[in-house]
Write an enzyme that holds these catalytic residues in place. Sequence first.
Site, short mmCIF file in Angstrom:
data_model
loop_
_atom_site.label_atom_id
_atom_site.label_comp_id
_atom_site.label_asym_id
_atom_site.label_seq_id
_atom_site.Cartn_x
_atom_site.Cartn_y
_atom_site.Cartn_z
N ASN A 169 -1.02 -9.44 4.47
CA ASN A 169 -0.89 -8.03 4.78
C ASN A 169 -0.61 -7.24 3.51
O ASN A 169 -0.31 -7.82 2.46
CB ASN A 169 0.25 -7.83 5.80
CG ASN A 169 0.09 -6.57 6.62
OD1 ASN A 169 -0.72 -5.69 6.31
ND2 ASN A 169 0.88 -6.44 7.68
N GLN A 220 0.80 -1.21 0.00
CA GLN A 220 0.00 0.00 0.00
C GLN A 220 0.84 1.27 0.00
O GLN A 220 0.31 2.36 -0.24
CB GLN A 220 -0.94 0.02 1.21
CG GLN A 220 -0.21 0.19 2.54
CD GLN A 220 -1.12 0.06 3.73
OE1 GLN A 220 -1.65 -1.00 4.00
NE2 GLN A 220 -1.32 1.16 4.45
N HIS A 247 -6.12 -1.03 11.31
CA HIS A 247 -5.50 -1.62 10.13
C HIS A 247 -6.39 -2.75 9.64
O HIS A 247 -7.22 -3.27 10.39
CB HIS A 247 -4.10 -2.15 10.49
CG HIS A 247 -3.32 -2.66 9.31
ND1 HIS A 247 -3.14 -1.92 8.17
CD2 HIS A 247 -2.68 -3.85 9.09
CE1 HIS A 247 -2.41 -2.61 7.31
NE2 HIS A 247 -2.13 -3.78 7.84
N CYS A 282 -5.29 0.52 3.78
CA CYS A 282 -5.28 -0.93 4.00
C CYS A 282 -6.65 -1.54 3.77
O CYS A 282 -6.76 -2.69 3.31
CB CYS A 282 -4.80 -1.22 5.42
SG CYS A 282 -5.67 -0.25 6.69
#
Length: 283
Positions: free
Chosen positions: A247, A106, A226, A112
Site C-alpha cells: 500500500n 502518498q 484506490h 495512489c
Amino acid sequence: MVERHHQWMTQFGRSYKDVADKAHRFKIFKDNTDFIDTFNAAGNRSYTLAINDFANLTNEEFVLTRTGLKMGSRRNSSAFMHADVTEVPSSMDWRTVGAVTGVKDQGKCGCCWAFAAVAATESIKQLTTGNLVSLSEQELLDCDTSVNQGCNGGNRDLAYHCNPERPAPRAGKISGYEDVPANDEEALLKAVSKQPVSVSIDGSGSQFQFYKSGVFTGECATMTNHAVTIVGYGENSDGIKYWLVKNSWGTDWGEAGFGMIQRESGNVEGICSIAKRPSYPLA
C-alpha cells in the site's frame, strides 16, 4: 480515552489550533477507537484493526484524502502474456528476492494510481536488470493531467522524489503494459507468479482504514477507488489463501505498509474487487 489520545498525538506529532478543534478531533478519535476495540474484542474475523495515523479522521475525510482513483479505459486482454503459465509456486513474495522497494506514503493526495504503477515498474526493472531503483511518482503526477489530473486536481506542493523542473537521467523505462483478464483470479495468480501487478480496489471502508494484520476478508464495496500493488500470494495457517499487497499509506498501516487480502473468496471480482482491473508493465 483522553490519555490514549494524548499518547497518539505524541506518537504522530499532532497538535491542534485551539481547544474547539482538539475537542472535535478527540470525539472522532474516540469514535474510531471504540470501533476498533469493539471489532477486535469480537474476535470472529481473520484480521485485526489498530489505531494508526488516520485515527482522528472520519471515514469520509479519510476517503477524500487517501483514495480518489480515476479509471481510464482497459486494453483488450486477449494478448495476456502469462496466459500459458501452467504451474505456479504455492506461495510467492517478491520482497524476498529483492524486487520490491520500501513502502512509500502518498500523503494527503489522491495519487495512489501513481504509487501502484511505479511499484510494479520498479519491480519489473529489477527482475530484468538486477537493479532495484526507487522511481519517481512525482514525474507521473506532472505528466498525467488528462485521466487522473495529477494530485486529485493538480496539487504540485507534494514533491515525493524529484524536482520536476530539473531534468534528470532516465532511471528506467517500460515498453508498454498489459491488462490481466478481468474478474479472473486464476489469471491474476499466473501474472503475480511472474511479476508484481498493479490493481484497483475499494479502499474506503473503516475496517480497511484501520487494518493491522491477518487476512482481510471485508467489508468492501464493488466500486474501486484506490490502487495497490500485489507483490505476492500465499496461504495462512488457517488455510485462508491471500494476496500480499503493498500500500502507499506509509508503514503505520497494516504490517509495515503491507497487507493480506483474501484470495479465492468465491466473489468473481475478488475481495474489494481486487481482480476487477489488474495490469502490469512490460519490460
